[in-house]
Enzyme design. Structure first.
Site, short mmCIF file in Angstrom:
data_model
loop_
_atom_site.label_atom_id
_atom_site.label_comp_id
_atom_site.label_asym_id
_atom_site.label_seq_id
_atom_site.Cartn_x
_atom_site.Cartn_y
_atom_site.Cartn_z
N LYS A 10 0.84 -1.20 0.00
CA LYS A 10 0.00 0.00 0.00
C LYS A 10 0.88 1.26 0.00
O LYS A 10 2.09 1.18 0.25
CB LYS A 10 -0.93 -0.03 1.22
N TYR A 50 -12.46 -2.57 -3.51
CA TYR A 50 -13.02 -2.50 -2.16
C TYR A 50 -14.55 -2.43 -2.15
O TYR A 50 -15.14 -1.92 -1.20
CB TYR A 50 -12.42 -1.30 -1.41
N PHE A 58 -15.00 3.57 7.29
CA PHE A 58 -13.61 3.74 6.87
C PHE A 58 -13.45 3.74 5.35
O PHE A 58 -12.33 3.88 4.86
CB PHE A 58 -12.72 2.67 7.50
N ARG A 86 -1.89 -14.22 3.91
CA ARG A 86 -2.69 -13.58 4.97
C ARG A 86 -2.03 -13.81 6.34
O ARG A 86 -2.04 -12.93 7.20
CB ARG A 86 -4.12 -14.12 4.98
N THR A 92 -5.57 -7.19 10.60
CA THR A 92 -5.84 -5.90 9.94
C THR A 92 -5.33 -4.71 10.76
O THR A 92 -4.75 -3.78 10.21
CB THR A 92 -7.36 -5.75 9.71
N ARG A 103 2.47 -6.72 9.31
CA ARG A 103 1.76 -5.61 9.97
C ARG A 103 2.20 -5.46 11.43
O ARG A 103 2.31 -4.34 11.94
CB ARG A 103 0.25 -5.83 9.86
N ASN A 117 -1.82 -0.15 6.97
CA ASN A 117 -1.27 -1.44 7.41
C ASN A 117 -0.41 -2.14 6.35
O ASN A 117 -0.31 -3.36 6.35
CB ASN A 117 -2.40 -2.33 7.93
N HIS A 120 -1.96 -5.45 1.34
CA HIS A 120 -3.23 -6.11 1.09
C HIS A 120 -2.94 -7.51 0.58
O HIS A 120 -2.00 -7.70 -0.19
CB HIS A 120 -4.02 -5.35 0.01
N GLU A 131 -9.59 -9.76 -8.04
CA GLU A 131 -8.61 -8.68 -7.79
C GLU A 131 -7.46 -8.73 -8.80
O GLU A 131 -6.97 -7.68 -9.24
CB GLU A 131 -8.08 -8.80 -6.35
N1 UDP Z 1 -9.81 -0.92 7.58
C1 UDP Z 1 -9.80 0.06 8.57
N2 UDP Z 1 -10.61 -0.11 9.67
C2 UDP Z 1 -11.38 -1.23 9.83
C3 UDP Z 1 -11.38 -2.21 8.84
C4 UDP Z 1 -10.58 -2.03 7.73
O1 UDP Z 1 -9.11 1.06 8.45
O2 UDP Z 1 -12.07 -1.34 10.85
C5 UDP Z 1 -8.97 -0.73 6.37
C6 UDP Z 1 -7.60 -1.40 6.49
O3 UDP Z 1 -6.66 -0.63 5.76
C7 UDP Z 1 -7.86 -2.73 5.80
C8 UDP Z 1 -8.80 -2.33 4.67
O4 UDP Z 1 -9.62 -1.29 5.25
O5 UDP Z 1 -6.67 -3.35 5.36
C9 UDP Z 1 -9.69 -3.44 4.16
O6 UDP Z 1 -10.36 -4.03 5.25
P1 UDP Z 1 -10.47 -5.62 5.43
O7 UDP Z 1 -11.46 -5.87 6.49
O8 UDP Z 1 -10.70 -6.25 4.10
O9 UDP Z 1 -9.02 -5.99 6.01
P2 UDP Z 1 -7.83 -6.84 5.39
O10 UDP Z 1 -8.41 -7.91 4.52
O11 UDP Z 1 -6.96 -5.85 4.62
O12 UDP Z 1 -7.07 -7.37 6.58
MG MG Z 2 -9.80 -7.70 2.97
#
Ligand code: UDP
Ligand code: MG
Length: 138
Positions: A10, A50, A58, A86, A92, A103, A117, A120, A131
Site C-alpha cells: 500500500k 473495495y 472507513f 494472509r 488488519t 503488519r 497497514n 493487502h 482482484e
Molecule cells: N480498515 C480500517 N478499519 C477497519 C477495517 C478495515 O481502516 O475497521 C482498512 C484497512 O486498511 C484494511 C482495509 O480497510 O486493510 C480493508 O479491510 P479488510 O477488512 O478487508 O481488512 P484486510 O483484509 O486488509 O485485513
Molecule cells: Mg480484505
C-alpha cells in the site's frame, strides 16, 4: 491450476521504503513472484477492489489513502498462498497484529481514520481471481 493471490504494498509501505522488506518475506517464505508492477491506482479500480466495504465508515478514508501515492502490485503463486500470505501479513489492525507478521513488525496506528497497514492480500480464491483482473487486466 496453480494457486495465485493478489498482494499490494500500500502507499504507506511504498513511502516508508518497505517494498523490499515485504518482497523479502514473500520470497523467504517460498512463494513465486509471478507478476510485479508499481502504479498509482484510480478511483475506479479502488471502487471495484473495495466494493465489499462501500458504505462503511472507513471506506472514503481508505480510498483516499490508497490514492495517496503509488502501490506495488504483485501476483504470488504457490500451494495455499492465499492463506499463507494472509498469515504473513497478520491482523488488519497493526497494533493488534502479532509480532513476526508484516503488519505486526512494521506497522502501527498513526491516528488516521483508516488503518495504514502496509499490505493487502486476497482473502479467497474468488477474491484473488477478481482482484488479479483489476490490477493485472489481460
Ligand atoms: N480498515 C480500517 N478499519 C477497519 C477495517 C478495515 O481502516 O475497521 C482498512 C484497512 O486498511 C484494511 C482495509 O480497510 O486493510 C480493508 O479491510 P479488510 O477488512 O478487508 O481488512 P484486510 O483484509 O486488509 O485485513
Ligand atoms: Mg480484505
Amino acid at each position: 491450476m496453480t494457486m495465485q493471490t493478489l498482494v499490494l504494498v500500500k502507499p504507506d509501505g511504498v513511502r516508508r521504503g518497505l517494498t523490499g522488506e515485504v518482497i523479502r518475506r514473500i520470497e523467504a517464505k517460498g512463494y513465486t513472484l509471478a507478476q510485479l508492477k508499481k502504479l498509482t491506482a484510480t478511483r475506479e479500480m479502488l471502487a471495484e477492489h473495495y466494493a465489499e466495504h462501500e458504505g462503511k465508515p472507513f471506506y472514503e478514508p481508505l480510498v483516499e489513502f490508497m490514492l495517496s501515492g503509488p502501490v506495488v502490485a504483485m501476483v504470488l503463486e504457490g500451494e495455499r498462498c492465499i492463506e499463507g500470505f494472509r498469515s504473513l501479513a497478520g491482523a488488519t489492525d497493526p497494533t493488534a497484529a502479532a509480532p513476526g507478521t508484516i503488519r505486526g513488525d512494521l506497522g502501527r496506528d498513526w491516528g488516521a481514520k483508516v488503518q495504514e497497514n502496509i499490505v493487502h492480500g486476497s482473502d479467497s480464491p474468488e477474491s484473488a481471481a477478481r482482484e488479479i483482473g483489476i490490477w493485472f487486466p489481460a
